[in-house]
Design a protein around this motif. Sequence first.
Motif, mmCIF file in Angstrom:
data_model
loop_
_atom_site.group_PDB
_atom_site.id
_atom_site.type_symbol
_atom_site.label_atom_id
_atom_site.label_comp_id
_atom_site.label_asym_id
_atom_site.label_seq_id
_atom_site.Cartn_x
_atom_site.Cartn_y
_atom_site.Cartn_z
ATOM 1 N N LYS A 1 0.877 -1.179 0.000
ATOM 2 C CA LYS A 1 0.000 0.000 0.000
ATOM 3 C C LYS A 1 0.907 1.220 0.000
ATOM 4 O O LYS A 1 1.726 1.395 0.908
ATOM 5 N N VAL A 2 0.762 2.065 -1.021
ATOM 6 C CA VAL A 2 1.676 3.192 -1.149
ATOM 7 C C VAL A 2 1.441 4.171 0.012
ATOM 8 O O VAL A 2 0.324 4.627 0.243
ATOM 9 N N THR A 3 2.519 4.431 0.735
ATOM 10 C CA THR A 3 2.482 5.268 1.934
ATOM 11 C C THR A 3 3.398 6.466 1.728
ATOM 12 O O THR A 3 4.558 6.297 1.356
ATOM 13 N N TYR A 4 2.859 7.646 1.960
ATOM 14 C CA TYR A 4 3.619 8.879 1.804
ATOM 15 C C TYR A 4 3.785 9.552 3.166
ATOM 16 O O TYR A 4 3.173 9.147 4.153
ATOM 17 N N TRP A 5 4.589 10.612 3.182
ATOM 18 C CA TRP A 5 4.734 11.445 4.364
ATOM 19 C C TRP A 5 4.061 12.783 4.063
ATOM 20 O O TRP A 5 4.426 13.468 3.106
ATOM 21 N N SER A 6 3.067 13.135 4.844
ATOM 22 C CA SER A 6 2.370 14.408 4.661
ATOM 23 C C SER A 6 3.158 15.507 5.354
ATOM 24 O O SER A 6 3.305 15.490 6.582
ATOM 25 N N ARG A 7 3.647 16.461 4.585
ATOM 26 C CA ARG A 7 4.405 17.578 5.165
ATOM 27 C C ARG A 7 3.504 18.490 5.972
ATOM 28 O O ARG A 7 3.930 19.037 6.984
ATOM 29 N N SER A 8 2.252 18.662 5.539
ATOM 30 C CA SER A 8 1.355 19.576 6.262
ATOM 31 C C SER A 8 0.870 18.970 7.581
ATOM 32 O O SER A 8 0.767 19.657 8.580
ATOM 33 N N ARG A 9 0.594 17.670 7.583
ATOM 34 C CA ARG A 9 0.094 17.017 8.800
ATOM 35 C C ARG A 9 1.210 16.412 9.639
ATOM 36 O O ARG A 9 0.969 15.973 10.756
ATOM 37 N N GLY B 1 -5.560 6.586 -0.147
ATOM 38 C CA GLY B 1 -6.842 5.917 -0.247
ATOM 39 C C GLY B 1 -7.412 5.422 1.066
ATOM 40 O O GLY B 1 -8.511 4.883 1.102
ATOM 41 N N GLU B 2 -6.678 5.603 2.158
ATOM 42 C CA GLU B 2 -7.131 5.098 3.452
ATOM 43 C C GLU B 2 -8.481 5.683 3.861
ATOM 44 O O GLU B 2 -9.329 4.987 4.398
ATOM 45 N N THR B 3 -8.698 6.966 3.570
ATOM 46 C CA THR B 3 -9.987 7.586 3.908
ATOM 47 C C THR B 3 -10.889 7.742 2.690
ATOM 48 O O THR B 3 -12.097 7.648 2.813
ATOM 49 N N GLN C 1 -4.172 2.189 -9.657
ATOM 50 C CA GLN C 1 -4.932 3.249 -8.989
ATOM 51 C C GLN C 1 -6.419 2.925 -9.022
ATOM 52 O O GLN C 1 -6.969 2.630 -10.077
ATOM 53 N N THR C 2 -7.056 2.990 -7.874
ATOM 54 C CA THR C 2 -8.508 2.871 -7.794
ATOM 55 C C THR C 2 -9.078 4.277 -7.669
ATOM 56 O O THR C 2 -8.712 5.006 -6.743
ATOM 57 N N GLY C 3 -9.934 4.676 -8.609
ATOM 58 C CA GLY C 3 -10.520 6.013 -8.565
ATOM 59 C C GLY C 3 -9.497 7.083 -8.894
ATOM 60 O O GLY C 3 -8.412 6.801 -9.406
ATOM 61 N N PRO C 4 -9.836 8.348 -8.590
ATOM 62 C CA PRO C 4 -8.927 9.451 -8.901
ATOM 63 C C PRO C 4 -7.705 9.458 -7.980
ATOM 64 O O PRO C 4 -7.811 9.060 -6.816
#
Length: 120
Positions: free
Chosen positions: A47-55, A62-64, A89-92
Amino acid sequence: MSFDPASLKYDDRGLIPAIAQDAQTGEVLMMAWMNAQAVTRTLETGKVTYWSRSRQAFWIKGETSGHVQELVDFRVDCDRDCLLVRINQTGPACHTNRRSCFYTAVRDGEEVELMTPMSD
């Protein structure tokens, strides 16, 4: 040779850009940031996991929203300072509900919107 996320060249914030590309079509969908732990999580879970700079938190695409990115192939560029995640990719992919974040072109000095939001 085994892969070590520490072998990548991260910026001064410990981040590396990751480009998400549709594995079937080759379309570039988005760019986001990863740190070493996001790289490890992506490779371990698929599952592609990124680091959110803002949060300042991990963000599993896609988790939410349900618009998940399933890892197909993980690539490192020649300088080891940029990643390419080839995905299903599922959806946009874009938070604006468009297939790709790259929906604005500049043509003859004018911005042109190339795609509209996807319907649910």
